[in-house]
Design a protein around this motif. Structure first.
Motif, mmCIF file in Angstrom:
data_model
loop_
_atom_site.group_PDB
_atom_site.id
_atom_site.type_symbol
_atom_site.label_atom_id
_atom_site.label_comp_id
_atom_site.label_asym_id
_atom_site.label_seq_id
_atom_site.Cartn_x
_atom_site.Cartn_y
_atom_site.Cartn_z
ATOM 1 N N LYS A 62 0.819 -1.209 0.000
ATOM 2 C CA LYS A 62 0.000 0.000 0.000
ATOM 3 C C LYS A 62 0.858 1.266 0.000
ATOM 4 N N ILE A 63 1.984 1.233 0.648
ATOM 5 C CA ILE A 63 2.816 2.426 0.774
ATOM 6 C C ILE A 63 3.772 2.490 -0.417
ATOM 7 N N THR A 64 3.354 3.234 -1.411
ATOM 8 C CA THR A 64 4.165 3.443 -2.608
ATOM 9 C C THR A 64 4.629 4.892 -2.641
ATOM 10 N N VAL A 65 5.505 5.197 -3.555
ATOM 11 C CA VAL A 65 5.973 6.578 -3.704
ATOM 12 C C VAL A 65 4.789 7.492 -4.038
ATOM 13 N N ASP A 66 3.930 7.038 -4.941
ATOM 14 C CA ASP A 66 2.759 7.836 -5.305
ATOM 15 C C ASP A 66 1.863 8.093 -4.105
ATOM 16 N N TYR A 67 1.677 7.083 -3.286
ATOM 17 C CA TYR A 67 0.843 7.226 -2.092
ATOM 18 C C TYR A 67 1.430 8.290 -1.157
ATOM 19 N N VAL A 68 2.730 8.227 -0.938
ATOM 20 C CA VAL A 68 3.388 9.195 -0.054
ATOM 21 C C VAL A 68 3.259 10.606 -0.619
ATOM 22 N N LEU A 69 3.488 10.768 -1.909
ATOM 23 C CA LEU A 69 3.383 12.095 -2.534
ATOM 24 C C LEU A 69 1.953 12.634 -2.448
ATOM 25 N N GLU A 70 0.974 11.770 -2.654
ATOM 26 C CA GLU A 70 -0.423 12.197 -2.555
ATOM 27 C C GLU A 70 -0.751 12.634 -1.129
ATOM 28 N N GLU A 71 -0.241 11.898 -0.150
ATOM 29 C CA GLU A 71 -0.497 12.261 1.243
ATOM 30 C C GLU A 71 0.173 13.581 1.606
#
Length: 78
Positions: A62-71
């Motif tokens: 679940k924790i991807t680079v895209d996820y972190v950037l979106e958060e």
């Protein structure tokens, strides 16, 4: 012959562990007897170890680079 793992109990065990409950309480919540829960409440017990590894794998997926950037963007908008 080793006992088979009941997939429903395994799912209930994972759910309870994700709620932050102890291994012993999670096993009881999953329908295991007090005796089984007491005897198998070690992180290295095969069923518990398997559940913890699956939870960790799910979190890593679940924790991807895209996820972190979106958060980060979502937090900036607060």
């Amino acid at each position: 012959m080793p006992a088979t793992i009941n997939p429903i109990r395994k799912s209930l065990l994972k759910k309870s562990l994700l709620q932050g409950k102890s291994i012993r309480q999670s096993m009881k919540d999953a329908g295991y007897s007090e005796r089984t829960a007491h005897g198998n409440c070690d992180r290295n017990e095969p069923l518990v170890k398997s559940c913890i590894e699956e939870i960790q794998d799910d979190i890593k997926k679940k924790i991807t680079v895209d996820y972190v950037l979106e958060e980060i963007e979502r937090i900036k908008l607060l």
